[in-house]
Design a protein around this motif. Structure first.
Motif, mmCIF file in Angstrom:
data_model
loop_
_atom_site.group_PDB
_atom_site.id
_atom_site.type_symbol
_atom_site.label_atom_id
_atom_site.label_comp_id
_atom_site.label_asym_id
_atom_site.label_seq_id
_atom_site.Cartn_x
_atom_site.Cartn_y
_atom_site.Cartn_z
ATOM 1 N N ILE A 29 -26.335 22.991 28.957
ATOM 2 C CA ILE A 29 -26.218 23.706 27.682
ATOM 3 C C ILE A 29 -27.539 23.647 26.919
ATOM 4 C CG2 ILE A 29 -24.920 23.848 25.509
ATOM 5 C CD1 ILE A 29 -22.523 22.636 26.972
ATOM 6 N N SER A 30 -28.265 22.516 27.030
ATOM 7 C CA SER A 30 -29.566 22.402 26.365
ATOM 8 C C SER A 30 -30.533 23.478 26.872
ATOM 9 C CB SER A 30 -30.147 21.001 26.583
ATOM 10 O OG SER A 30 -29.371 20.021 25.934
ATOM 11 N N HIS A 31 -30.624 23.648 28.205
ATOM 12 C CA HIS A 31 -31.480 24.697 28.773
ATOM 13 C C HIS A 31 -31.121 26.062 28.185
ATOM 14 C CE1 HIS A 31 -33.578 22.540 31.939
ATOM 15 N NE2 HIS A 31 -32.463 22.140 32.514
ATOM 16 N N GLY A 48 -27.771 17.907 19.007
ATOM 17 C CA GLY A 48 -27.343 17.289 20.264
ATOM 18 C C GLY A 48 -28.193 17.661 21.454
ATOM 19 N N PHE A 49 -29.390 18.234 21.231
ATOM 20 C CA PHE A 49 -30.266 18.666 22.325
ATOM 21 C C PHE A 49 -30.699 17.467 23.173
ATOM 22 C CE2 PHE A 49 -34.603 19.562 23.926
ATOM 23 C CZ PHE A 49 -34.357 20.721 24.640
ATOM 24 N N MET A 206 -22.013 30.848 26.163
ATOM 25 C CA MET A 206 -23.088 30.873 25.178
ATOM 26 C C MET A 206 -23.542 32.295 24.865
ATOM 27 S SD MET A 206 -26.538 28.598 24.909
ATOM 28 C CE MET A 206 -25.611 27.076 24.788
ATOM 29 N N LEU A 207 -23.569 33.175 25.863
ATOM 30 C CA LEU A 207 -23.871 34.581 25.573
ATOM 31 C C LEU A 207 -22.891 35.132 24.540
ATOM 32 C CD1 LEU A 207 -24.729 35.897 29.153
ATOM 33 C CD2 LEU A 207 -26.242 36.044 27.153
ATOM 34 N N SER A 208 -21.609 34.819 24.726
ATOM 35 C CA SER A 208 -20.605 35.268 23.758
ATOM 36 C C SER A 208 -20.876 34.666 22.379
ATOM 37 C CB SER A 208 -19.199 34.879 24.227
ATOM 38 O OG SER A 208 -18.896 35.508 25.459
ATOM 39 N N ASP A 239 -23.201 15.032 27.859
ATOM 40 C CA ASP A 239 -23.193 15.600 29.216
ATOM 41 C C ASP A 239 -22.225 14.838 30.121
ATOM 42 O OD1 ASP A 239 -23.845 16.591 31.769
ATOM 43 O OD2 ASP A 239 -25.933 16.881 31.196
ATOM 44 N N ILE A 240 -21.224 15.546 30.654
ATOM 45 C CA ILE A 240 -20.257 14.896 31.543
ATOM 46 C C ILE A 240 -20.931 14.379 32.816
ATOM 47 C CG2 ILE A 240 -19.521 16.992 32.764
ATOM 48 C CD1 ILE A 240 -16.627 15.791 32.591
#
Length: 439
Positions: A29-31, A48-49, A206-208, A239-240
């Motif tokens: 998600i960070s990327h 949270g980055f 994330m696009l949404s 991060d899981i």
């Protein structure tokens, strides 16, 4: 990148994990937050980055293409987006270090720009296969040159007219899917990707979230080219994949009781929880909530007697990055654990099947690699010195194995842990692992 110096972990045997901990932010998600925030119109605020080297490589690439980015500072990043067509040609090659995610996703995003660009990486990344993105991108009209054998560096020719198409992926890969969808933002018409098994859907979510329409129908995701992205706030969960080491450690170490806070439990990423539960792990999902379109929860894990299983193949894509840790769980389980359908593990930061099998054997575990997985017969873990081959996930997995070892475990070549989990040694020590780092 830190991989130029040898860092060694010395881990004393025994102990247990307890208390509460929050692992760093989700790398995937960070990327994506940096990429979409840079292409959005307006200012994107990220919390949270992950301040690890892989995500920083993506951030620096967009800085090199003219995007003003403040931070990271305590996980906070502010991006002043330049819009879909506002990136500028970098002064030289974009060095993506050890990050395969950066290279594969950027190859899709950059083939729709007006300028030429070269993508390079470290010795490990320079061996990883890139034809899986360059070939389908070529079908869209992109012009991408690779080194002999389809590996980096990648040279991407700008100014190409991309056309949308429908791609049936031969192998489940979130990176390939995301690369093609990002290229689809710049393509004429509609781009659809159908995957043979579910993979992480962070790009679609994330696009949404950035206001770009994504149509999902079963195993197919589609975007229409020519849209725009609107800046938004992004709160990145823990991060899981990083939590997985502690889920395994607390499961195998007698007397453990550990709560992991604010962990992303996206259903395309929760295979590690499902597989551990099938093995008998005691994991409780608490305080479930949704943050920025991503499901989040606190995970309480207590030690349990694990049993060997045949890992369901439908869980493999949902846990592909967590198998080094799961191999350690299997080594501590009673009976035989069989993994099949995971040939993807052979082309990660290392050949994770072979490197984990080699290390487990050094520690006295009966581990037999196969072309697409491994057979592990659980039993006692001994003592010894293993080589992580510069693979961050392997280094952290063997550190957790020491919780059940008969003697000290020494792990070589651990510098790349900083790519995904800065502060791992300190957090593991705070939870109860007896670990020291030596340069």
């Amino acid at each position: 990148m830190s991989g130029s110096k040898n860092i060694v972990y010395q881990v004393a045997p025994g102990g247990r994990l307890s208390g509460s901990a929050r692992v760093p932010g989700d790398k995937s998600i960070s990327h994506r937050s940096i990429m979409l925030g840079s292409l959005a119109e307006g200012t994107t605020e990220i919390s949270g980055f992950l301040e690890g080297e892989d995500a920083i490589a993506t951030l620096n690439a967009f800085r090199a293409m003219g995007v003003a980015i403040e931070g990271p500072d305590g996980g906070r990043v502010t991006i002043h987006g330049v819009g879909m067509h506002g990136l500028k040609a970098p002064a030289g090659p974009l060095d993506l270090g050890n990050s395969g995610t950066s290279m594969r996703l950027l190859s899709g995003l950059l083939c729709g720009q007006s300028f030429d660009v070269e993508l390079v990486g470290d010795a490990s990344l320079s061996k990883r296969p890139m034809k899986r993105v360059s070939v389908p991108l070529g079908e869209m009209g992109a012009v991408i040159e690779t080194a002999e054998g389809g590996t980096p560096p990648l040279r991407i020719r700008g100014g190409q007219a991309l056309k949308g198409f429908h791609y049936e992926m031969p192998v489940a890969s979130a990176q390939v899917k995301s690369s093609l969808l990002l290229a689809g933002l710049y393509a004429e018409g509609r781009t659809c990707v159908t995957e043979p098994a579910p993979t992480r859907d962070h790009s679609e979510r994330m696009l949404s979230g950035f206001g770009y329409g994504v149509e999902r129908d079963g195993a197919t995701a589609c975007v229409e080219g020519g849209g725009r992205l609107a800046a938004c706030a992004v709160d990145i969960p823990a991060d899981i994949s990083s939590a997985a080491f502690f889920l395994v450690g607390a499961s195998i170490a007698e007397g453990s009781d550990l709560t992991l806070e604010h962990v992303g439990i996206n259903p395309t990423r929760d295979g590690v929880i499902n597989i551990l539960r099938l093995m008998g792990a005691d994991i409780t999902v608490m305080n479930e909530r949704e943050v920025g379109g991503e499901p989040v929860a606190d995970l309480r894990v207590r030690s349990a007697k694990l049993k060997g299983i045949r890992i369901p193949e439908d869980q493999v894509p949902l846990a592909i990055d967590e198998f080094p840790a799961l191999f350690v769980a299997a080594a501590c389980a009673e009976g035989e654990t069989v993994l099949t359908g995971a040939e993807e593990l052979r082309v990660k930061e290392s050949d994770r099947i072979q490197v984990m099998a080699d290390g487990l054997k050094i520690l006295g575990v009966d581990a037999e690699p196969t072309p697409d997985g491994m057979v592990i017969r659980g039993g006692a873990i001994g003592s010894g010195r293993v080589d992580s081959r510069g693979d961050h996930r392997i280094a952290m997995s063997f550190a957790m194995a020491a919780l059940r070892a008969a003697g000290p475990v020494t792990i070589d070549d651990c510098a790349n842990v900083n790519t995904s989990f800065p502060g791992f040694v300190e957090l593991a020590r705070a939870c109860g692992l007896s670990i020291k780092q030596e340069d």
